[in-house]
Structures are given as structure tokens and as C-alpha cells.
Enzyme design. Structure first.
Site, PDB file in Angstrom:
ATOM      1  N   CYS A 218      -0.355   3.550  -6.038  1.00 59.17           N
ATOM      2  CA  CYS A 218       0.370   2.695  -5.097  1.00 59.17           C
ATOM      3  C   CYS A 218      -0.057   1.239  -5.251  1.00 59.17           C
ATOM      4  O   CYS A 218       0.752   0.320  -5.070  1.00 59.17           O
ATOM      5  CB  CYS A 218       0.178   3.186  -3.670  1.00 59.17           C
TER       6      CYS A 218
ATOM      7  N   HIS B 291      -3.845   3.481   1.447  1.00 52.95           N
ATOM      8  CA  HIS B 291      -2.564   3.379   0.743  1.00 52.95           C
ATOM      9  C   HIS B 291      -2.175   1.907   0.670  1.00 52.95           C
ATOM     10  O   HIS B 291      -2.418   1.132   1.606  1.00 52.95           O
ATOM     11  CB  HIS B 291      -1.507   4.186   1.501  1.00 52.95           C
TER      12      HIS B 291
END
Length: 1193
Positions: free
Chosen positions: A218, A464
Site C-alpha cells: 500500500c 495501512h
């Protein structure tokens, strides 16, 4: 709001029975401000049920009521929906139109949706405002989620019966019930309100697509999107020449392709091609690296590739600024300064409120006075100002917010989650050098506008990354979260990424579970990197990128791949309509070298490079409704067999060992049925890929042998020309009564024959022969002898059972005794050759089969930038490919490399190159030792070679020495590897390493060598010591330390004098006894630890103590030698381990006043080799196995 007439049970009351207003029932989400959720339409209606007792159906639907653009109804399950509770759901119905093709009503807009808050009130008629229960919810209704509500609204008993102390009895005695529904339709400004992202199309909604996450990429996806929308940068990347490169091996090409696909693709992309170009493996894809580290490494690689092109230096113009570090004297005219370039700026966040404060903190001026005065050349010690100021900012400014900091108290990395604000635009002129501002044009602006926010949500161990981007000059922001993209408002960009200050425990304890969860998410979600663009060049940086800017080879290749993908998708959609065949003939058998009779793409041994087009079976795709007779006709046309030839079609299938062989002939009685009927597959079932072999009896080896005996044909060894001739002219060449027949499979077997040519080092198809099951295998040998001229008595057969099983067969065995059946393969060897000059040479079938089973392609190139003393820099830099078996020995592999580069094999050193490691092959190894366990061609590493000045085996007998070379600190070092004979002395070692390490002749005699073991000081090594005396488990350190070395020589000489001689007796001034003087200084050992002397770390070293030197001065001198910054050095806790008559004593030097430190003389407390412990965190902590270093090849 309007009510439709209907035949549904009950009716819609003219005025709602429950009289509370909609604002009293539903939470108002419109909090004001431009980013608030706005109300579109709202309405209330009551469905009055006259008689509950007549509702016998499982589901009942209310009359419809129009609110906004939808007709709303209530779905009621009066008997419960698979439970004993009342279930009730709300359903909006969009405008419907007639689908004439399907003859049914369908939504006018298939992509319809409606975001609504709603509440359902059950109330007792006549007492609606007293006896009621309210349930609230909200939902995004669409074509996939058409209704939403409550599966357990109230248990059925409580609904109908009054229970004391509980809200119940909503149905009256005569069965009446009121259901009041409140609906508030909301505007969905960004298109994703309450979206579950199932069936979400980013391209359709936003015009942009995202990247799929490979596992933990990510952070990579976020950075790539940021660079993609820095459109000037994208154009620069497109300018890098990449026409002759492959994307898996070229970072610029892979990046160009990724960028272009982001421009044109309708689907999310994966970054597999790009990460392969980085040299990453699957472990890297599941390792979450640091965005800043990736950013710097990627920029470095691209800048290197841009050298020598028309865009050389353009990256620096775009991303690089300059800052000046200075020390300016307060009272005299002197300034020392150094200007450095920066690609990004790391700004402190801790204890700061916003970006402006971080910049002010960055350029904060420190006054150097008192004991910290600056030693100015020609002026002596002076009060001075020390600081940093910016000389220039780049067009695109990357700001790294230091959200992650090392906590030395807890010895771990922590995330700073406190609230920290950043603006939409910022004026950076206050942080520029005033001299620069004076010389600038007055109209020049230093205002920067925010265009990118990289966000981290989570904590250190789990988290994330996603990014917020404003892609153009407008005000619309988008969130790029891996494969999904959606619009966001300013609150989501700014307020929701500022982080949140920690609340007191008393306030946290008063929160509900939902409030606490929201608090944690808000606190742990914050901006990590900001991208600002200078407003003067905003239009230039964000100028549109068109297809004409993209290299044409990239456009062409992507379009071809897209067309192929769309074709594959179309084939998948239509797969149930067709049947695919692989048609195998004797022609492709003759051209094929490998296992089975044709290449098998599903086999682990398959590699497209190995096989030419002639070896591959023919492909045929036909309708499943095709008649078999028409199928045979198409097969013949494809194979070039004239229609009407007497041939047989065999079905093929996989045996237990994974081999593809003949199974049974296709039934000729079914010619007039379709494929679907013949196979029994249902209309909606997919056909598997089917394999068919065409048996042509006129190509049978026994029949060909007979044609040779009858002199019809002179040579009958099968070739393409002979096959074509017989297919076309067999009726002309042979009398009709001598045409071949097709034998019954009950009595005969079709055996395939392969021939191994020793001279050509090949094993390919030779033909096939149909033999009676009672015949001996020798019958086939006789046939081969007649055709090839090889004497029968030297022919040996080996049965190819599977890649893992090849067995010799007896010529005397009958076909059935050898358990040979149709489709089996026998191989024989042609040994009629005198002398063969090739390497490697496979001398028989068994060896060659072993090669075929375990072969792998190796690509060799010359090793670059070798600094090993024993490497010869030859002009030969040939790159070549070879196929070898994985069990090949090192000597055999070196011989193959030797033949390709024309160097002596024993002088070669070979390396296997994996993405993050380079392994040198040992001379006693086999190749398999350096391949992954489940190796295949795509996982095989590349290889490199070096030419040595001595045989490899002699080099391997040398000892590897790793030297930690220290320059002016005990913190930083350079690592060198050397190979030397064990008997090497330290003096010889110094001569060897001098050029590589780079010290002068005068420094050579002042180098101190010592060893550490388990972070403890071990030994000093003098010039006359050999490396035989150095243990293999120790670390070797070296530093130029003239004072310590001189003192050590004094001590060494003292040890060598008569033990009875006292220091006082040698303390004379004459030169003849100078070396035997008692030294004035003591040598002690300094060790490093953290939270206790048993937790050692770092480098242990020697330090000299001087008479009459107080503790404060000794620490100051140690500080200079150790090399740590002043602030961090002052945090170190000191302890002494001193030997006494009663044993070792640990003494603490903590919490001493400056006056107390002035009174302590370490020289008087400590003896030789006593220990000073420095207690502080390990700043050189080695990476754990989970922290893979990031590399881009």
C-alpha cells in the site's frame, strides 16, 4: 409525497399516526459547513394494518408511497424471517421501463442508488404516542442491495401481547397495527456515502483507477499515485529511452508502462511487473517498507538512468532544493557554512502544533557559548550562532512528517499520534536565507499549494497507507486507497488526517464502545508525507499528459496486451459454446525433444524457449454443435491430410504419472452426431481442452520398411518431405492391394519410437509402429535396423514411463509381457560415431533423459565492479545462455563457462544472483545447492563469473577476514572483506589493505588492531602476530590511535622485562632505558550496555586515563573519541568495574554535580584494563529477520 392506490393489505393513512417530527426521530447529519452531508428530500407515512390475524403469507408488502424519486414500500414478514421475531425491511423502487428483449420491467437507470436515513415506528392504534417502539438505521440502496431493515424487530409474542414492565402489545385486540416510516434522502456529494465498495467501479465514478495490493505494498501504491499526478514528472519518465529493454529488468520501462496503464486502463492494476523490475520477490511484497526510503532509492535509480539523455538533471530541477548549515560568530566577522541539496525535508512533529511551527523549529538558531564556544580559525573560542536556513525550495516539495520516532527510554520505535495541522497553502519565504530574498525579484512568490497527502493509519506493528490527491488546478480531492478511488471533501483531507491529542483516562472511560473506536481511528490516522507545489509553476507541473507524450513502443505493447486480455475475456465468456482441440501428428513428434510426444504447457518442465513452432500440436476451436464427421474434415484440413485418407483419430488423456498418452480411438459409428451428444456434456457445461492424435497407417515404420524392401521408396526415414509426399501420393506410389490397413486395438498396440543421436546430442521422435501384442520387442528392433542400417544386436530400448522413470526393456520380451500398450514410448540409441568433440557430452540415453528431466537455463554475465584482490580484470565481458541439468557439478559447469569465454575453468569463480543476495558457488558444490527448492525457469537466478589470478580451490583455502574500519568515532565504521593465508602477520595484512582502505604510510604505524567477542574487548593484535592467533568467532576492528598504541607498546615492553625489576628502578631519564619507563597513563576498557552491564552492545575499545585529569575532562575527551552528539552523549550513564583485593566492584558515576566530577580522578581509582561501562541505547541495532532492507536493482 404521494400515495399509490394498490391492493396491498391495509392502507396508508392521510396523516401519520405517530406525531413526532422527523427531526425528533432521526439524527441530523447536516452539521453545517461546505463539507456537511446535506438533506435532499424527506417524508413520513403510516401503514395501517386493519387485521393482523388475516396476514397468513410469509411476506406482505405495503402500498407504495413516493418520496423523492422513489416509490417506497415496506416488506413485512409477519411470521418471522426464519425466526420467531417480526422482520421488517424498507424498499425504494426506482422508475421502471420495459425491456422488450427480455419482456420484463427493469430499472430505467441500472446504476441507481439512494442514500437514506430511516426509522420504523410500531405503535398501537389509538395510543400511538404512548405505546410505541422506534428502530433507526441508514443504508445505501442500489440495484444489488434493494432493501434494508430489521431481521429481529420485536419478538412475535411481545408484538401481540401486553407484558408487564415491557413495551409490548402493539397489536390491538381486533388486530390493528400502525407502522410509521420516516425517510430522509441525503445528497451523496462524493458518490461513496455508506458504500460497501462491492461492484464499485472507480473509473466510472471518478475517471481514475488504483493499484492492487500485493500483500503489503500500500505504501508503494500511494507513492506511485502521487508521482503519477505530478504530471511534469510523468512526462520526464516517459522521456527515458527504453525501446530495447524488458519491463521485468528495467525500472524506467516498468514505470512508464504503469503510468500509461493508469492513464488508459478501466481496471485496477497490479504492481507485480514494477516490483519485479526492482528485483523484489514475494517476501518484499509482504514487507511494509518506509515510504521515504522507497522515495529516495527510486529517485536515485531514475536520476542515474536519465544521465546522458535529454532529461538529465531534470529531476533535480523538479524535486531538489538547497539548505545552508552555518556557524556565525556573534562578536567577530566570521562565518563557516556548507550548502547541501535535499530531496525532501524531515520535519519534527512531536510537541509541535502545525507545519509552520515545524519549519520554525527546523531553522531554530542555537547559541554556542560558555563551554560550548566555537573555535573560529584565527579568532579562537567565540560565542556563535549555529543553525540551518533554506537557500531554495524545489518546484515540488516533499515534506516528511516525523510521525515515527525512536523512544530511547523504551528502546523501540513509536508513532506520534498527536494533533498536528497543515495548511492548504503556505508561504515559505520566512524560512529562506534573507540574503537570498534580498537578491530576488520582488514579484517572486514562495507560496506553495498542497496537492498530496500520504496518510498512515494504524500503529508501528500494523498499519495501512493511502493517499489523498488533488490532481489538477481545481478544488476536488480524491482518495487513492489501493485499487479503489473515490472523491473526498476538505474535511476528509485535512481534519481527519491531523491526528488527535490523547484524551485523559477519565474522559475515555465515559465513552461508548462506538465513540472509543472512533477516537482510536481518528487518533491513529494522520498525514505522513505532504506534497506541495509552488503556485508559480502549478500550471506547468500539472499540465495534462496525452498519449503523444508516451513512448510509442509502450503505447503499442499496452494496446496489444489489452486486446489480448479482452480477447481472453471474450473467449471465457463464450467458452461454453466451443470446444478446443490440440491436434497431435507424427510431424510435430519428429520435431519434439522432451517427454511425451508433444510439449505440455501444464508441465513443470515446460519452457516456451525450448520448442519451435513445429514441435507444438496444432490448435483447433469448433462449435460444440459440430458433427463429428465435420470435425474430422476440419482436423484433416488443418493437418494437411487430404480428405478421404484412411486415418484413425485417437483420444488422448493424462495418466497417473502426468504423462499425456493415447487412450482409445474415437468411435467411427458416431460420425453423424454432434460433439455435445457424443461426449454427453450438458449445454451449460464447459468442455475441457481435448487432445487428439492422428494415426496415419502409411507412416507406420513397419509399413515404410516394407516399401523400402519393395524398392518403392529408396529412403524411408521419416522427414517432413517424405510425410507430405506420402500424404499426397500414397495412392499413386502403391498398388491398391498394398495400401496399409488399420489394426484392431484388441490385438495390436501403437508404440511411439524416439531416437537418441550421440553425435547430435538429441533425443527426438523417430516414428511409430503398430505391433501385435504377441510380437517380441525385437520385432521393432528389426524394423529399425532395416530403416536406419543400425545392426539389431546393438539396439537397446528404454521405455519412457514418466519424467521420473526410464527403464531398459528386454528385446526378447513380448509386447504384452513388457506391459506395453498403445501410446507407450520406446527410445533407442544410435552410437555409430567415432569421435565427438563437445561439452557437456551425454554418452547414453539415461544421461540425456536425466538432462531433459533436470535441465534449467542459466544466463551468465561478467561480474561488475569487483574489488577483490584476486580478480583479474579481463577484457572479456561476454553474456551467454546455457541449458544444464541442476545436478551438474561445479567443475562441469565451470568447464561450460570456460568454453564460452575462453578462460581456464579452474580459474573461474561463479555467483548465483538473487534480488537481495549474491552467493558464490563453492568448488565442491552442485548447481542444485544454489537453486530454490521448487525451482523453475522463472525462479532461476541469474549468474555471474569472475576470472581469478589463482585457482578457485586455492582461493577457497584462504581465510576470510572481515575488518571493521573506524575513522574518527566508535559508532560508524566501514566494512571490508579480505581473503588471506592463515599465516599472514598483521604487518603483512596492513600492506595488503592499505590501498583499499586508503591510509597513508605515516598512518600505517599508528593503526591499532583489536578484537571483540560477544561485545566484550578480547585482544590487541600487534604487527608480529599472525592470524593463526586470531579466533574465528571474533570481530576485528582497526583505527588510527597513536596514543593508545604507544601506551600498549610500553606495557608490552614492561611485560618482557625481568619480573623482579620494579618500576622505580627503570624510571631514569637516560635514553637507553626510555622504553622501560613506567607509562604515565592507564589503559582501561570501555564497554557499551543498555539497562544493565549484562546487556552489552556496540564496540568495546581501549581508552587511556591520564594522571590528575578529573572526571569531567576525561568524559569530555572520551566524548570526542566516541563520536556521539553532545545531547545524546550527556544522556549516557557511566559505571566503573574496578578490580580490588576482595574482587570486582561496580561503582556508579550517576547524579554527580559538576563540582563532584571535578574532584574525581579516574586514574587514581582504576587500574590497567579495568572497565568503564557506558549505559545507553544501541543505535546500531542490527535489523531483525523481519526488517528486510529495501533495494531496487
Amino acid at each position: 409525497m404521494s400515495v399509490e392506490e394498490s391492493s396491498h393489505p391495509g392502507s396508508i393513512l392521510e396523516t401519520p399516526a405517530f406525531t413526532k417530527s422527523i427531526n425528533d426521530v432521526l439524527v441530523n447529519l447536516d452539521t453545517g459547513g461546505e463539507d456537511a452531508i446535506k438533506m435532499d428530500t424527506e417524508g413520513v407515512f403510516t401503514w395501517h394494518i386493519d387485521n393482523w390475524n388475516v396476514l397468513k403469507n410469509d411476506k406482505v408488502v405495503s402500498p407504495q408511497v413516493t418520496i423523492g424519486d422513489f416509490d417506497w414500500d415496506v416488506l413485512l414478514f409477519p411470521q418471522g424471517n426464519r425466526n420467531k421475531s417480526l422482520a421488517l425491511y424498507l424498499e425504494p423502487n426506482p422508475k421502471m421501463v420495459k425491456d422488450t428483449e427480455e419482456d420484463k420491467m427493469v430499472p430505467e437507470d441500472p446504476a441507481w442508488y439512494c442514500c437514506a436515513q430511516f426509522a420504523v415506528v410500531l405503535s398501537r392504534p389509538g395510543s400511538d404516542n404512548e405505546i410505541y417502539v422506534i428502530n433507526r438505521s441508514h443504508h445505501r440502496f442500489d440495484n444489488f442491495d434493494t432493501d434494508w431493515g430489521f431481521a429481529n424487530l420485536i419478538d412475535l409474542y411481545s408484538l401481540k401481547n401486553q407484558i408487564k414492565g415491557k413495551l409490548s402489545g402493539f397489536v390491538t385486540e381486533d388486530g390493528q397495527l400502525n407502522i410509521t416510516v420516516y425517510v430522509r434522502i441525503l445528497e451523496d456529494k462524493n458518490g461513496v456515502l455508506w458504500h460497501n465498495f462491492v461492484n464499485y467501479d472507480s473509473k466510472k465514478v471518478t475517471g481514475y483507477v488504483g493499484f492492487r495490493n500485493q500483500g503489503a505494498t500500500c505504501y508503494l501504491n500511494s507513492l506511485l499515485q502521487s508521482y503519477f499526478f505530478t504530471k511534469y514528472f510523468r512526462k520526464l519518465v516517459y522521456e527515458i529511452p527504453t525501446d530495447e529493454e524488458k519491463p521485468n529488468d528495467s525500472v524506467p520501462l516498468a514505470l512508464q508502462r504503469a503510468f500509461y496503464q493508469l492513464q488508459v486502463s478501466n481496471l485496477p492494476l497490479d504492481t507485480l511487473e514494477l516490483t519485479r523490475s526492482f528485483g523484489w520477490d514475494s517476501a518484499d511484497a509482504f514487507t511494509q517498507h518506509d515510504v521515504q526510503e522507497l522515495n529516495r532509492i527510486l529517485m536515485d535509480r531514475l536520476e542515474t538512468r536519465m544521465k546522458g539523455t535529454k532529461v538529465e538533471g531534470k529531476l533535480s530541477e523538479l524535486f531538489v532544493g538547497k539548505m545552508k548549515s552555518y556557524i556565525k560568530c556573534k562578536n567577530v566577522d566570521y562565518e563557516s557554512s556548507r550548502v547541501e541539496e535535499f530531496w525532501d525535508i524531515q520535519l519534527n512533529v512531536k510537541d509541535l502544533k502545525n507545519l509552520q511551527q515545524s519549519f520554525e523549529n527546523y531553522i531554530e538558531v542555537e547559541l554556542m557559548d560558555g563551554e560550548n564556544q566555537y573555535a573560529a580559525p584565527d579568532f579562537g573560542l567565540q560565542d556563535a550562532y549555529k543553525g540551518v536556513v533554506f537557500e531554495s525550495f524545489p518546484k515540488v516539495l516533499h515534506l516528511q512528517l516525523k510521525r515515527f520516532e525512536y523512544d530511547f527510554n523504551f528502546d523501540q520505535l513509536i508513532k506520534i499520534n498527536d494533533r498536528y495541522e497543515f495548511p492548504d497553502s503556505i508561504d515559505l519565504s520566512p524560512y529562506l536565507d534573507k540574503d537570498v530574498l534580498k537578491n530576488e525579484n520582488e514579484t517572486e512568490s514562495h507560496i506553495y499549494k498542497l496537492h498530496g497527502v500520504l496518510v498512515h493509519t494504524g500503529d508501528i506493528s500494523t498499519g495501512h497507507y493511502y493517499t489523498m490527491i488533488k490532481p489538477d488546478l481545481g478544488d476536488q480531492w480524491y482518495r487513492f486507497d489501493d485499487e479503489r478511488v473515490w472523491k473526498v471533501d476538505r474535511k476528509q483531507v485535512f481534519d481527519e488526517n491531523f491526528g488527535l491529542d490523547k484524551l485523559p483516562d477519565s474522559e475515555l472511560r465515559g465513552m461508548t464502545k462506538e465513540e472509543y473506536q472512533s477516537y482510536l481511528i481518528t487518533r491513529h490516522t494522520s498525514a505522513y508525507m505532504l506534497v506541495y507545489v509552488k503556485d508559480e509553476v502549478e500550471e506547468e507541473i500539472l499540465q495534462p499528459v496525452t498519449e503523444t507524450d508516451v513512448p510509442q513502443h509502450v503505447v503499442k505493447s499496452i494496446k496489444e496486451e489489452t486486446e489480448q486480455y479482452e480477447l481472453r475475456e471474450k473467449e471465457l465468456r463464450e467458452a461454453h459454446l466451443y470446444v478446443k482441440f490440440n491436434i497431435h501428428t507424427i510431424k510435430n513428434f519428429l520435431s519434439y525433444q522432451g517427454f511425451d510426444i508433444s510439449p505440455n504447457p501444464d508441465s513443470e518442465l515446460f519452457d516456451e524457449e525450448l520448442y519451435g513452432k513445429k514441435a507444438m500440436p496444432l490448435s483447433l476451436k469448433v462449435s460444440r454443435k459440430l458433427y463429428l464427421k465435420d470435425l474430422y474434415k476440419q482436423i484433416n484440413e488443418l493437418a494437411g491430410i487430404p480428405h478421404g485418407k484412411n486415418v484413425r483419430y485417437w483420444k488422448m488423456d493424462y495418466r497417473k504419472g502426468g504423462t499425456l498418452r493415447l487412450v482409445t480411438p474415437m468411435n467411427s459409428d458416431l460420425d453423424s452426431v454432434t460433439l455435445e451428444e457424443a461426449t454427453g456434456y450438458k449445454e451449460d457445461e464447459l468442455f475441457p481442452l481435448m487432445d487428439i492424435f492422428i494415426e496415419e497407417p502409411y507412416l507406420d515404420l513397419q509399413y515404410l520398411s516394407s516399401l523400402k524392401e519393395k524398392n518403392i521408396l529408396e529412403s524411408v526415414e521419416l522427414t517432413e518431405e517424405l510425410i507430405d509426399n506420402l500424404r499426397q501420393n500414397i495412392f499413386k506410389l502403391v498398388p491398391s492391394d498394398y495400401l496399409p490397413i488399420i489394426h484392431d486395438i484388441k490385438t495390436h498396440s501403437l508404440i511411439f519410437i524416439k531416437k537418441f543421436s550421440l553425435a547430435n546430442q538429441t533425443l527426438v521422435g523417430y516414428g511409430h509402429q503398430v505391433v501385435a501384442k504377441n510380437d517380441e520387442i525385437n520385432f521393432i528392433a528389426n524394423t529399425l535396423s532395416k530403416i536406419s542400417g543400425i545392426p539389431t544386436d546393438i539396439i537397446q530400448f528404454f521405455e519412457e514411463i514418466s519424467p521420473n522413470c526410464v527403464q531398459m526393456t528386454k528385446l526378447s520380451d513380448k509386447i504384452f509381457e513388457a506391459e506395453l500398450i498403445s501410446g507407450d514410448i520406446l527410445s533407442f540409441q544410435d552410437t555409430s560415431v567415432a569421435d565427438i568433440n563437445c561439452f557437456p557430452l551425454y554418452e547414453n540415453i539415461t544421461q540425456f533423459y536425466n538432462f531433459l528431466r533436470y535441465r534449467v537455463k542459466l544466463v551468465f554475465s561478467k561480474a561488475k565492479n569487483s574489488v577483490d584482490d584476486y580478480v583479474v580484470n579481463t577484457a572479456n565481458s561476454k553474456t551467454f545462455e546455457v541449458w544444464v541439468p541442476v545436478n551438474i557439478s561445479y567443475d562441469e559447469l565451470a568447464n561450460i563457462v570456460s568454453q564460452n569465454i575462453n578462460e581456464k575453468a579452474e580459474y573461474l569463480k561463479l555467483f548465483a544472483i538473487y534480488p537481495n543476495e549474491k552467493y558464490n558457488l563453492r568448488s565442491n558444490c552442485i548447481l542444485k545447492d544454489y537453486l530454490l527448492r521448487d525451482y523453475n525457469c522463472s525462479l532461476t537466478p541469474t549468474f555471474e563469473y569472475e576470472v581469478l589470478s589463482m585457482p578457485l580451490k586455492d582461493l577457497e583455502s584462504l581465510r576470510s577476514i572481515r575488518l571493521y574500519w573506524l575513522t574518527d568515532t566508535y559508532i560508524h565504521f566501514q566494512l571490508y572483506d579480505f581473503k588471506i593465508p592463515n599465516h599472514f602477520s598483521v604487518k603483512e595484512f596492513k600492506d595488503k589493505i592499505q590501498n583499499k582502505v586508503g591510509f597513508s604510510d605515516s598512518d600505517k604505524n599508528n593503526i591499532l588492531f583489536w578484537t571483540n567477542s560477544n561485545f566484550k574487548f578480547a585482544n590487541v593484535i600487534f604487527d608480529n602476530n599472525s592470524f593463526d592467533d586470531v579466533g574465528k568467532g571474533v570481530l576485528l576492528f582497526a583505527r588510527i590511535l597513536p596514543e593508545e598504541l604507544k601506551l600498549l607498546h610500553h606495557l608490552d615492553n614492561l611485560e618482557n622485562t625481568d619480573e623482579t625489576e620494579s618500576y622505580s628502578s627503570t624510571n631514569e631519564s637516560n635514553s637507553t632505558t626510555q622504553d622501560h619507563k613506567k607509562p604515565n597513563d592507564h589503559l582501561v576498557v570501555v564497554m557499551q550496555c543498555f539497562k544493565g552491564i549484562e546487556n552489552r552492545h556496540g564496540i568495546s575499545f581501549l581508552f587511556d586515563l591520564r594522571p590528575n585529569e578529573n572526571l569531567s575532562d576525561a568524559k569530555s575527551r572520551l566524548h570526542k573519541k566516541f563520536g556521539l552528539g553532545e545531547r545524546e552523549f550527556n544522556k549516557i550513564k557511566f559505571n566503573l568495574l574496578v578490580r580490588t583485593y576482595t574482587g570486582k566492584v561496580l561503582k556508579s558515576l550517576q547524579d554527580l554535580t559538576e563540582e563532584e566530577e571535578q574532584k574525581i580522578i579516574l586514574y587514581n581509582i582504576m587500574g590497567h584494563l579495568d572497565i568503564i561501562y557506558m549505559d545507553h541505547p544501541d543505535r546500531l541495532k542490527s535489523q531483525s529477520s523481519q526488517d528486510r532492507p529495501m533495494t531496487i536493482k
